[in-house]
Design a protein around this motif. Structure first.
Motif, PDB file in Angstrom:
ATOM      1  N   TRP A  89       0.834  -1.206   0.000  1.00 42.88           N
ATOM      2  CA  TRP A  89       0.000   0.000   0.000  1.00 42.88           C
ATOM      3  C   TRP A  89       0.869   1.257   0.000  1.00 42.88           C
ATOM      4  O   TRP A  89       0.587   2.214  -0.740  1.00 42.88           O
ATOM      5  CB  TRP A  89      -0.925   0.009   1.204  1.00 42.88           C
ATOM      6  CG  TRP A  89      -2.151  -0.837   1.053  1.00 42.88           C
ATOM      7  CD1 TRP A  89      -2.398  -2.047   1.626  1.00 42.88           C
ATOM      8  CD2 TRP A  89      -3.316  -0.524   0.271  1.00 42.88           C
ATOM      9  NE1 TRP A  89      -3.632  -2.518   1.247  1.00 42.88           N
ATOM     10  CE2 TRP A  89      -4.221  -1.602   0.418  1.00 42.88           C
ATOM     11  CE3 TRP A  89      -3.681   0.545  -0.534  1.00 42.88           C
ATOM     12  CZ2 TRP A  89      -5.467  -1.631  -0.208  1.00 42.88           C
ATOM     13  CZ3 TRP A  89      -4.914   0.534  -1.164  1.00 42.88           C
ATOM     14  CH2 TRP A  89      -5.792  -0.543  -0.996  1.00 42.88           C
ATOM     15  N   LEU A  90       1.929   1.270   0.807  1.00 42.18           N
ATOM     16  CA  LEU A  90       2.802   2.444   0.850  1.00 42.18           C
ATOM     17  C   LEU A  90       3.457   2.686  -0.503  1.00 42.18           C
ATOM     18  O   LEU A  90       3.670   3.834  -0.905  1.00 42.18           O
ATOM     19  CB  LEU A  90       3.895   2.252   1.915  1.00 42.18           C
ATOM     20  CG  LEU A  90       3.456   2.314   3.377  1.00 42.18           C
ATOM     21  CD1 LEU A  90       4.603   1.892   4.276  1.00 42.18           C
ATOM     22  CD2 LEU A  90       2.970   3.710   3.753  1.00 42.18           C
ATOM     23  N   GLY A  91       3.761   1.612  -1.219  1.00 35.31           N
ATOM     24  CA  GLY A  91       4.405   1.742  -2.522  1.00 35.31           C
ATOM     25  C   GLY A  91       3.436   1.884  -3.671  1.00 35.31           C
ATOM     26  O   GLY A  91       3.855   1.916  -4.832  1.00 35.31           O
ATOM     27  N   THR A  92       2.132   1.991  -3.366  1.00 34.54           N
ATOM     28  CA  THR A  92       1.067   2.079  -4.385  1.00 34.54           C
ATOM     29  C   THR A  92       1.251   0.988  -5.440  1.00 34.54           C
ATOM     30  O   THR A  92       1.115   1.217  -6.638  1.00 34.54           O
ATOM     31  CB  THR A  92       1.021   3.463  -5.068  1.00 34.54           C
ATOM     32  OG1 THR A  92       2.211   3.642  -5.847  1.00 34.54           O
ATOM     33  CG2 THR A  92       0.897   4.585  -4.051  1.00 34.54           C
ATOM     34  N   ASP A  93       1.573  -0.230  -4.975  1.00 34.25           N
ATOM     35  CA  ASP A  93       1.906  -1.319  -5.892  1.00 34.25           C
ATOM     36  C   ASP A  93       1.381  -2.636  -5.302  1.00 34.25           C
ATOM     37  O   ASP A  93       2.140  -3.461  -4.805  1.00 34.25           O
ATOM     38  CB  ASP A  93       3.425  -1.374  -6.090  1.00 34.25           C
ATOM     39  CG  ASP A  93       3.824  -2.263  -7.253  1.00 34.25           C
ATOM     40  OD1 ASP A  93       2.936  -2.790  -7.941  1.00 34.25           O
ATOM     41  OD2 ASP A  93       5.039  -2.435  -7.461  1.00 34.25           O
ATOM     42  N   LEU A  94       0.070  -2.826  -5.370  1.00 37.49           N
ATOM     43  CA  LEU A  94      -0.539  -4.011  -4.764  1.00 37.49           C
ATOM     44  C   LEU A  94      -0.215  -5.267  -5.565  1.00 37.49           C
ATOM     45  O   LEU A  94      -0.283  -5.267  -6.797  1.00 37.49           O
ATOM     46  CB  LEU A  94      -2.053  -3.831  -4.664  1.00 37.49           C
ATOM     47  CG  LEU A  94      -2.528  -2.660  -3.795  1.00 37.49           C
ATOM     48  CD1 LEU A  94      -4.049  -2.627  -3.717  1.00 37.49           C
ATOM     49  CD2 LEU A  94      -1.935  -2.743  -2.387  1.00 37.49           C
ATOM     50  N   GLN A  95       0.122  -6.331  -4.860  1.00 38.09           N
ATOM     51  CA  GLN A  95       0.521  -7.589  -5.481  1.00 38.09           C
ATOM     52  C   GLN A  95      -0.326  -8.776  -5.022  1.00 38.09           C
ATOM     53  O   GLN A  95      -0.587  -9.691  -5.798  1.00 38.09           O
ATOM     54  CB  GLN A  95       1.991  -7.901  -5.138  1.00 38.09           C
ATOM     55  CG  GLN A  95       2.972  -6.816  -5.522  1.00 38.09           C
ATOM     56  CD  GLN A  95       3.121  -6.682  -7.014  1.00 38.09           C
ATOM     57  OE1 GLN A  95       2.898  -7.624  -7.748  1.00 38.09           O
ATOM     58  NE2 GLN A  95       3.503  -5.491  -7.478  1.00 38.09           N
ATOM     59  N   SER A  96      -0.742  -8.781  -3.774  1.00 42.14           N
ATOM     60  CA  SER A  96      -1.367  -9.959  -3.193  1.00 42.14           C
ATOM     61  C   SER A  96      -2.886  -9.928  -3.291  1.00 42.14           C
ATOM     62  O   SER A  96      -3.510  -8.893  -3.045  1.00 42.14           O
ATOM     63  CB  SER A  96      -0.965 -10.103  -1.718  1.00 42.14           C
ATOM     64  OG  SER A  96      -1.646 -11.184  -1.117  1.00 42.14           O
ATOM     65  N   PHE A  97      -3.462 -11.084  -3.624  1.00 45.09           N
ATOM     66  CA  PHE A  97      -4.910 -11.256  -3.610  1.00 45.09           C
ATOM     67  C   PHE A  97      -5.406 -11.701  -2.243  1.00 45.09           C
ATOM     68  O   PHE A  97      -6.580 -11.530  -1.926  1.00 45.09           O
ATOM     69  CB  PHE A  97      -5.323 -12.320  -4.632  1.00 45.09           C
ATOM     70  CG  PHE A  97      -5.596 -11.783  -6.007  1.00 45.09           C
ATOM     71  CD1 PHE A  97      -6.780 -11.153  -6.309  1.00 45.09           C
ATOM     72  CD2 PHE A  97      -4.657 -11.926  -7.005  1.00 45.09           C
ATOM     73  CE1 PHE A  97      -7.034 -10.662  -7.580  1.00 45.09           C
ATOM     74  CE2 PHE A  97      -4.898 -11.445  -8.278  1.00 45.09           C
ATOM     75  CZ  PHE A  97      -6.092 -10.805  -8.557  1.00 45.09           C
ATOM     76  N   VAL A  98      -4.548 -12.309  -1.457  1.00 44.34           N
ATOM     77  CA  VAL A  98      -5.015 -12.991  -0.247  1.00 44.34           C
ATOM     78  C   VAL A  98      -4.649 -12.272   1.047  1.00 44.34           C
ATOM     79  O   VAL A  98      -5.349 -12.410   2.053  1.00 44.34           O
ATOM     80  CB  VAL A  98      -4.483 -14.442  -0.200  1.00 44.34           C
ATOM     81  CG1 VAL A  98      -4.991 -15.228  -1.391  1.00 44.34           C
ATOM     82  CG2 VAL A  98      -2.960 -14.480  -0.158  1.00 44.34           C
TER      83      VAL A  98
END
Length: 627
Positions: A178-187
């Motif tokens: 979230w801090l990096g504005t770069d979401l990766q995880s679905f879970v």
């Protein structure tokens, strides 16, 4: 919008009734029409009911099967209830009964037979297993915790924290995303040990553990029974009309978001046409739009008015809503999660108006860009080349040469036909030599950048077995985590108002249609959204039909950031020094102050402020590696 909760202790220890009661109390706003629970030894299931369809008025949940071997709780709605009633021999059955019967008939494969929005849990006492499932795009949330013995789930995170064995332990990996504005995880969630069931997935939980698998993926070999443009137009319009009809099922008047864009306007126009012909499955409908001041980049009310005039109706105009920073911090504390974005909160004016008019369902055009229009100029060349479609290639060349000339057509063939054919592994190598400040996330501290770098390995692999290049792009869209998070936030906002949203463009049929058609149907020459525009030609006014641009609602973000700068910025720089590179963050946070100039800086500042809000009440005694 209903809610579900449950606890299963596979050690066999009885579940006190007070535990499931406490979980339901924590999300009582989801139970406007009552709550119920079922407890039997080591299993407890609970349900908060808010009616949104005529059939839901007959539902009683938790629902126990006739032989008492299975118990279901469900938050959701089925859109293929007509087919299921016929296949299962259950005329007039409500949706929950259909789901339970589907499980009893088809076993663990039952989610593949469902269409709609849902989060489901079924306890099978015969085999001592819990079966869970979640819908295509995660429109209904499903959070859970499993320590190997006790499995607990709920429609919100808060109810899980009422259980004494679940600790509030910060997940630094999700924080870094979230801090990096770069979401990766679905879970993952902000909290270690609390997860989300993936969209389009189902899970079986028993003493042996938890096994999750996909319940549906689009067929890359799928076809559409059309050959000519006219056949595609008729097929698409008929499909969208039927989807809107199915999603219009409500015992109260429907509310429609009508921004004046191609998607929400088309949904409203289709529903209006259904109403004229007596096919709308609701007692009435009303459109709502936001009225930003003239001159603002978000001003588009004239398009909505044109839709109203074309349909012979009045679209109700609502002021965009704004909330102070403290409100977001309160939401973060209540959700135990990211509190949202201002260009989502701006819709509250419409929600409140619709709620006052008696609506529980608000229908929107979300997903239209992604599934009926997401392509770039000339991308049909890559589709034709990758699919060995020489007839389609010749057709595109002839039309583009006639419209654009030889030089521009040749550029398109190279840039949008040949370049996309380069293998992804080669592109990754090339990108490695290109500096990119955005990917660098230089506003983060070194430890946070390192965590985020490891998290990027969570990305879903590319679709390798594709018939056309466009399928790889659609697959990436389908497996993007960011929209899922935003849908969950929107769902929470509406659940607090006992409302739900429905999105015709995010149906299984539309997704499969996108995978089954070439980009030539989505973009031609200089005209994007070709099939959608052609199919809706008689339903929409010319001004909307020919509209090429979009309103810019990011002005709401800049307005919110003004307050962050004035009230919170200096505190963030000092209090969150373990998260941030103070110099780089401060430089970005202060760079853009023009209300009409919203770029990455605005989102960086807002996401950091929201992360700060999520952990504001975090219990330091439970921290692992305090950031």
């Amino acid at each position: 919008m209903s809610g579900i909760a449950g606890i299963v202790d596979f050690s066999g220890s009885p579940i006190p009734e007070s535990l499931i009661g406490g979980m339901l109390d924590r999300m009582a706003h989801r139970g406007r029409d009552g709550t119920g629970h079922w407890v039997s030894g080591a299993v407890a299931l609970g349900h908060c009911m808010t009616h949104s369809t005529p059939e839901s008025l007959t539902e009683t949940q938790p629902m126990v099967s006739q032989d008492a071997r299975r118990v279901l709780v469900m938050d959701g709605r089925l859109d293929n209830w007509e087919e299921l009633r016929h296949e299962l021999g259950m005329p007039g059955a409500n949706d929950a009964a259909l789901v339970l019967a589907a499980f009893e008939t088809w076993g663990e494969d039952y989610p593949s037979r469902l269409e709609g929005d849902y989060a489901i849990a079924i306890w099978d006492s015969e085999h001592q297993r819990l079966h869970t499932a979640r819908d295509l795009f995660g429109r209904r949330p499903f959070y859970y915790s499993f320590d190997g013995t006790r499995f607990a789930f709920a429609s919100e995170i808060g109810p899980l924290f009422t259980l004494h064995w679940i600790r509030q332990t910060l997940n630094e990996g999700m924080l870094a995303e979230w801090l990096g504005t770069d979401l990766q995880s679905f879970v993952d969630t902000f909290w270690s040990g609390i997860y989300r069931l993936k969209p389009r997935h189902q899970a079986r939980v028993d003493r042996g553990g938890m096994v999750s698998r996909s319940s549906w993926e689009p067929d890359i070999h799928g076809t559409v029974p059309c050959r000519t443009d006219e056949e595609f137009i008729d097929y698409y319009r008929s499909m969208m009309r039927d989807i809107v009809r199915r999603q219009s099922r409500s015992h109260r008047p429907l509310a429609f978001e009508v921004s004046g864009g191609l998607d929400s306007s088309a949904v409203y126009a289709l529903a209006h046409d259904l109403a004229i012909h007596g096919e709308l499955l609701a007692p009435g409908m009303q459109g709502y739009t936001l009225a930003f001041p003239p001159g603002s980049r978000a001003h588009e009310v004239e398009y909505a008015r044109a839709v109203g005039r074309h349909c012979g109706t009045t679209i109700r105009e609502c002021e965009p809503a704004y909330r102070p920073l403290e409100w977001y911090r309160d939401v973060a504390a209540a959700r135990h999660d990211f509190p949202g974005v201002p260009n989502g909160v701006m819709l509250f004016g419409m929600y409140e108006a619709a709620q006052a008019d008696g609506a529980t369902v608000i229908v929107g055009g979300y997903g239209g860009d992604e599934w009926t229009g997401q392509s770039t100029v000339g991308s049909y060349y890559a589709d034709s080349l990758s699919g060995w479609n020489w007839v389609g290639l010749r057709r595109a060349l002839l039309e583009d040469v006639r419209e654009l000339g030889v030089r521009r057509t040749c550029f398109r063939v190279i840039r949008y036909g040949l370049v996309p054919m380069i293998p992804g592994s080669v592109k990754d190598v090339i990108r490695g030599f290109i500096p990119d400040g955005f990917e660098g996330q230089e506003w983060l501290s070194a430890p946070m950048r390192a965590i985020l770098g490891r998290r990027k390995k969570l990305r879903v692999p590319r679709l390798t077995r594709a018939i056309r290049c466009s399928q790889r792009r659609l697959y990436a869209t389908m497996h993007s985590p960011e929209p899922i998070n935003m849908y969950e936030i929107l769902e929470y906002y509406l659940a607090r108002r006992s409302m739900e949203t429905r999105t015709p463009f995010q149906s299984k049929r539309v997704v499969q249609f996108a995978f089954s058609t070439e980009d030539w149907m989505r973009h031609r020459g200089v005209r994007n959204r070709w099939l959608h525009r052609a199919s809706m030609q008689s339903l929409l006014p010319p001004s909307v039909q020919e509209r090429s641009g979009k309103a810019d609602f990011n002005v709401t973000v800049q307005r919110a950031n003004d307050e962050v700068r004035a009230v919170l910025l200096s505190q963030l720089e000092s209090r969150r020094s373990a998260w941030l590179d103070a110099r780089q963050f401060g430089k970005r946070a202060r760079r853009i102050v023009d209300v009409d100039a919203v770029g990455l800086e605005a989102w960086v500042l807002w996401y950091v402020a929201c992360c700060d809000a999520v952990v504001q009440d975090f219990n330091t005694s439970d921290r692992r590696g305090q950031p």
